[in-house]
Design an enzyme around this catalytic site. Structure first.
Site, PDB file in Angstrom:
ATOM      1  N   LYS A  26      43.784 -48.830  63.472  1.00 37.69           N
ATOM      2  CA  LYS A  26      42.563 -49.620  63.650  1.00 37.69           C
ATOM      3  C   LYS A  26      42.875 -51.117  63.690  1.00 37.69           C
ATOM      4  O   LYS A  26      42.347 -51.837  64.532  1.00 37.69           O
ATOM      5  CB  LYS A  26      41.571 -49.288  62.522  1.00 37.69           C
ATOM      6  N   THR A  27      43.714 -51.585  62.778  1.00 41.86           N
ATOM      7  CA  THR A  27      44.084 -53.001  62.790  1.00 41.86           C
ATOM      8  C   THR A  27      44.846 -53.362  64.058  1.00 41.86           C
ATOM      9  O   THR A  27      44.613 -54.406  64.671  1.00 41.86           O
ATOM     10  CB  THR A  27      44.929 -53.338  61.551  1.00 41.86           C
TER      11      THR A  27
ATOM     12  N   ASP B  94      38.211 -55.865  58.058  1.00 38.36           N
ATOM     13  CA  ASP B  94      38.727 -54.566  57.643  1.00 38.36           C
ATOM     14  C   ASP B  94      37.898 -54.040  56.465  1.00 38.36           C
ATOM     15  O   ASP B  94      37.388 -54.825  55.662  1.00 38.36           O
ATOM     16  CB  ASP B  94      40.194 -54.700  57.241  1.00 38.36           C
TER      17      ASP B  94
ATOM     18  N   THR C  94      37.173 -46.860  56.874  1.00 34.04           N
ATOM     19  CA  THR C  94      37.673 -45.507  56.621  1.00 34.04           C
ATOM     20  C   THR C  94      36.543 -44.600  56.148  1.00 34.04           C
ATOM     21  O   THR C  94      36.759 -43.397  55.992  1.00 34.04           O
ATOM     22  CB  THR C  94      38.782 -45.537  55.549  1.00 34.04           C
TER      23      THR C  94
ATOM     24  N   ARG D 176      51.429 -44.398  60.850  1.00 36.06           N
ATOM     25  CA  ARG D 176      52.002 -45.225  59.781  1.00 36.06           C
ATOM     26  C   ARG D 176      52.990 -44.418  58.951  1.00 36.06           C
ATOM     27  O   ARG D 176      54.068 -44.914  58.589  1.00 36.06           O
ATOM     28  CB  ARG D 176      50.896 -45.786  58.886  1.00 36.06           C
TER      29      ARG D 176
END
Length: 361
Positions: free
Chosen positions: A87-88, A132, A181, A240
């Protein structure tokens, strides 16, 4: 295309968010301390470089291309999904594609309306503002954000009591990109102000293999396709985690051999770091063991499971359970947690008659 300018806002006096109990760092999808630098060089710079999420990429490309053709700022974008899916990175790519600056902050840092006002007043026309974990934004700041998103203006209150006055402040057009999230925790008015909402999905092994191969090339690590697939298959569908496991496998290969990652090196490293064939770590297996060997497969309450494995209930419920449920090893019921046939088989045990998920022949 050059890197976009990035600015991170840190609000003075904002308290850091409380830390959640840690899972094994190797398979925890949340960003770990000191990991930003390692991730920075691996982030793709454009939609074409971004691996996976084909539906989100195609939809976002239409949104950005349409805005560029009309010469306007794109609609506000909401990116939702579990941690570690990009997302980032996607927010950075949006700014990169638009050729503008990226301003970064987080929901927990916006405790007061003044925090948000200070940040918005520093935006330039066309900037991308990334927030975020927006579901954790304070309510006063959220209410100010409504007007900023819709009308590109805010009202700043000066003074207190009867002498307080409201000063309207015009804002340049900007694009808010928010990540969460937990989209269910967003209020309706906030969610409705986003013109485009994207749901990030877990990756399949094929896409994760591409992620590992690309990261290995950037890190100058020689790797077999079989080894890349092995790492991908144990990465819980999360890029990740795949990148993190690759770095640990690289360490193992450099210490125990010539640094080249083959299938044997990948398996050896993942065994050292307690990541099994299904991507489960020590804590995951401890939960399954307590559920099956300790309580006959359930149903068992989450508090009882937490006591059995020596962890907090929130750790079991928020860190372990999501993946175990997605892997089909645990079912959540009103009476408690139940182990499925897949969980029994994963521990090398014969599931009893009537176990959830057991095929009847």
């Amino acid at each position: 295309m050059s890197d976009v300018e990035k600015t991170e806002f840190h609000i003075a006096g904002a308290e850091p968010a409380a830390k959640k109990p840690a899972q094994d760092p190797a398979v925890n999808p949340s960003a770990q301390p000191g990991e930003k630098d390692a991730e920075k060089g691996l982030r793709p710079k454009s939609l074409d470089e971004f691996i996976g999420q084909p539906k989100v990429r195609s939809q976002l490309d239409l949104v950005l291309s349409g805005a560029r053709n009309r010469g306007v700022t794109p609609d506000h974008v909401l990116l939702s999904g579990p941690p570690g899916l990009g997302k980032t990175t996607m927010a950075m790519i949006i700014a990169q594609e638009l050729g503008t600056s990226l301003r970064m902050t987080s929901g927990p840092a916006l405790e007061r309306a003044g925090d948000l006002a200070a940040m918005l007043s520093n935006l330039m026309e066309g900037d991308v503002l990334f927030i975020d974990e927006i579901h954790r934004i304070a309510r006063p700041a959220e209410e100010m954000l409504y007007m900023a998103m819709e009308d590109f203006r805010i009202d700043v209150i000066v003074g207190k009591g009867p002498g307080a006055t409201s000063i309207p402040l015009e804002l340049p057009p900007f694009t808010l990109v928010a990540a969460t999230t937990r989209s269910g925790m967003l209020t309706g008015p906030l969610r409705d102000r986003f013109g485009f909402t994207a749901q990030m999905e877990f990756y399949d092994v094929e896409d994760l293999t591409k992620v590992v191969t690309r990261a290995a090339r950037i890190l100058d690590v020689g790797i077999d396709l079989d080894a890349a697939m092995e790492i991908a298959s144990r990465s819980r569908g999360t890029p990740r985690i795949a990148n993190r496991l690759l770095r640990r496998v690289r360490d193992f290969a450099e210490v125990h051999s010539d640094g080249y990652v083959d299938l044997a090196a990948a398996r050896g490293a993942l065994e050292v770091f307690d990541v099994d064939e299904a991507g489960l770590d020590r804590l995951d297996r401890a939960v399954l063991d307590a559920l099956i060997r300790g309580h006959g497969g359930g149903p068992v309450g989450v508090s009882t499971l937490a006591i059995a494995v020596g962890e907090e209930p929130s750790t079991v419920e928020e860190v372990c359970e999501p993946y175990l449920v997605r892997a089909g090893m645990i079912a959540r019921t009103g009476r408690g947690r139940i182990a499925t046939a897949a969980a029994w088989e994963h521990l090398g045990l014969e599931p009893p008659e009537g176990t959830l998920g057991l095929l009847k022949i």
